[in-house]
Design an enzyme around this catalytic site. Structure first.
Site, PDB file in Angstrom:
ATOM      1  N   SER A 112      51.517  36.034  42.896  1.00  0.00           N
ATOM      2  CA  SER A 112      52.271  36.528  44.040  1.00  0.00           C
ATOM      3  C   SER A 112      52.289  38.058  44.021  1.00  0.00           C
ATOM      4  O   SER A 112      51.245  38.678  43.945  1.00  0.00           O
ATOM      5  CB  SER A 112      53.679  35.937  44.021  1.00  0.00           C
ATOM      6  OG  SER A 112      54.275  36.020  45.276  1.00  0.00           O
ATOM      7  N   ASP A 143      49.906  26.773  50.051  1.00  0.00           N
ATOM      8  CA  ASP A 143      50.762  27.934  49.869  1.00  0.00           C
ATOM      9  C   ASP A 143      50.832  28.767  51.147  1.00  0.00           C
ATOM     10  O   ASP A 143      49.805  29.248  51.628  1.00  0.00           O
ATOM     11  CB  ASP A 143      50.200  28.789  48.720  1.00  0.00           C
ATOM     12  CG  ASP A 143      51.083  29.964  48.374  1.00  0.00           C
ATOM     13  OD1 ASP A 143      52.184  30.069  48.933  1.00  0.00           O
ATOM     14  OD2 ASP A 143      50.649  30.782  47.543  1.00  0.00           O
ATOM     15  N   HIS A 156      51.782  27.536  45.390  1.00  0.00           N
ATOM     16  CA  HIS A 156      51.879  28.925  44.943  1.00  0.00           C
ATOM     17  C   HIS A 156      51.425  29.081  43.488  1.00  0.00           C
ATOM     18  O   HIS A 156      51.993  28.506  42.590  1.00  0.00           O
ATOM     19  CB  HIS A 156      53.329  29.360  45.094  1.00  0.00           C
ATOM     20  CG  HIS A 156      53.533  30.821  45.272  1.00  0.00           C
ATOM     21  ND1 HIS A 156      52.837  31.591  46.165  1.00  0.00           N
ATOM     22  CD2 HIS A 156      54.398  31.667  44.660  1.00  0.00           C
ATOM     23  CE1 HIS A 156      53.257  32.843  46.107  1.00  0.00           C
ATOM     24  NE2 HIS A 156      54.199  32.912  45.203  1.00  0.00           N
TER      25      HIS A 156
END
Length: 491
Positions: free
Chosen positions: A173, A429, A454
């Protein structure tokens, strides 16, 4: 869905976390998930870090204590590579205990593993509890964080007699964004980067502001279109109750601790509910997890079963939100303003000090102007424009965002001259389409993971893993081994 072609195609993502205040300095964890056992062991240490890398007058040579976790369990001392996790917006233990692939790979490639905590998160607070005051918070920037990691890597290599050990950075991320930036800004220090679920394009203001919540909706729609319709219908019923100011009914339907009394309270409720669906889409793993809260296996499927469990859509919506906010069943009512904080990130800032830090970053460099509109998605119309961001951020932090800065500073989508970066993304995601989905060259590889949420590829191996993530990890491992070999030859 995309397939892995040769060494080219797939992607993943992440955001805000809770503090793990009670962990000891040396922490050993043994977990068993569906037959696979992991035993990561880290020692918690602190590094004396420069407060301000770029201004010699403001802080002089002042320092703060930056936390990091380290394990040399698998390391061939002085020779094996260094796997360095570029910590993101939360307590570093959360990332270390949910990134088992890195230690598994370290065992294969005899690497030293370091997880570094991002300044202003977890226990790495430059000014203690005053860190979030103005002007102290002004030292929270992407550039300062990258310099922290560059200095830490350089000095630890000296201390550990590891100056000839190639360094590979990993991140998920925002942490994946930082890994990309480390390779761009410090290629003399970092030989390659695995950037999992790194939305480096959307956070630089590139792309469609409707994309994120559209993709959240697609996840639920893919279970069955009736699920999407039920969610949209429930929000419509809530809207009608709000328009008639039937606040006592809304309190009853959603088991709120206090009745709403204004349009702002309804806006807050809509944000809290939308955030629950966001988290379930991001964390749609095929097994139960304890990352950013407790989540059942396949939470999107569980949510859709809940939304379609009866004719009372408002009750179903409340129970679906409870999957996220009341997984333990302990809460007797929902407190609108303690369970969810509205901030400069419409996808959620989390809670506690970490939420303050992320809110500030979303007000300065990280552009998160995403909207829901009830046309391309199933949520109530909730705009968040650059103007909205500017007004909020000036009122909250006394700053005016610079929307184009990341494009200038970290190249935007003009990445073709970079090298040795893996961009991995999972198609479940909602952050994926804000990142790099197609390979840009033979050394800028997109790895697309069918059925992946994710940064699933950073998680440890699990019997429930789809074949796609097993294949992705093999691709990543092979590329990293090549980069290590190339860097060792250069050194």
């Amino acid at each position: 869905m995309s397939k892995i072609l040769a060494l080219f195609p797939l992607t993943l993502t992440l955001f805000s976390l809770e503090l793990l205040q009670s962990l000891p300095h040396t922490y050993f964890q043994s977990k068993k998930h569906h037959g696979f056992k992991t035993e990561p062991q880290f020692t918690e240490k602190y590094f004396s870090q420069t407060l301000d890398h770029f201004n010699f007058n403001s802080m002089g040579n002042g320092t703060f204590s930056q936390r990091y976790l380290i394990t040399d369990k698998y390391w061939k001392k002085g020779y094996g590579p260094i796997f360095f996790y570029t910590g993101n917006e939360g307590d570093i233990w959360e990332f270390a205990l949910n990134s088992g692939f890195i230690t598994e790979l370290a065992a294969q490639q005899r690497a030293l593993v370091i997880f570094a905590e991002h300044r202003y998160y977890g226990r790495s607070l430059p000014f203690g509890n005053d860190s979030f005051n103005i002007p102290q918070i002004g030292l929270l920037t992407v550039e300062q964080a990258l310099a922290d990691y560059a200095v830490m890597i350089t000095e630890l290599k000296q201390q550990l007699a590891a100056t000839d050990c190639p360094v590979i950075v990993f991140g998920g991320s925002y942490g994946g964004m930082l890994s990309v930036y480390m390779r761009l800004k410090y290629p003399n220090i970092v030989a390659g980067a695995l950037a999992a679920s790194a939305p480096i394009l959307s956070t630089a203001g590139l792309g469609d502001s409707r994309q994120f919540f559209r993709d959240v909706t697609t996840d639920f729609e893919s279970i069955t279109p009736e699920c999407r319709d039920a969610v949209r219908g429930a929000f419509y019923q809530l809207k009608e109750l709000a328009e008639h100011q039937d606040y006592s009914r809304i309190q009853s339907e959603f088991t709120l601790c206090k009745p709403p009394s204004s349009a702002q309270d309804i806006h807050q409720l809509n944000g809290l509910l939308r955030n629950a669906f966001t988290l379930m889409a991001m964390l749609d793993y095929p097994y139960s997890t304890h990352f950013m809260g407790n989540m059942p296996a396949n939470p999107v499927k569980v949510a859709c079963e809940t939304m379609l469990s009866g004719s009372d859509l408002l009750t179903n919506l409340r129970n679906t939100a409870g999957i996220v906010y009341n997984s333990t069943g302990v809460l007797t009512c929902f407190d609108l303003y303690s369970l969810y904080l509205e901030c400069a990130d419409p996808t959620g800032c989390g809670l506690g000090f970490d939420s303050l830090a992320w809110d500030y970053q979303a007000c300065t460099e990280i552009d998160l102007c995403y909207e829901s509109n009830n046309v391309t998605d199933m949520f109530p119309p909730m705009a968040f424009t650059e103007r909205d961001r500017e007004l909020y951020c000036f009122k909250r932090w006394g700053v005016i965002p610079r929307p184009d800065w990341l494009k200038t500073q970290f190249w935007g989508d003009a990445l073709s001259t970079a090298s040795n970066i893996i961009f991995s993304n999972g198609d479940l995601d909602p952050w994926a389409n804000g990142g790099v989905r197609r390979s840009l060259s033979s050394s800028l590889i997109a790895v697309n993971i069918s059925g992946g949420a994710h940064h699933l590829d950073l998680r440890g191996s699990n019997d429930a893993d789809p074949v796609s993530v097993i294949t992705a990890r093999k691709t990543e491992a092979n590329l990293i081994a090549q980069w290590v070999k190339m860097e060792r030859a250069r050194l």
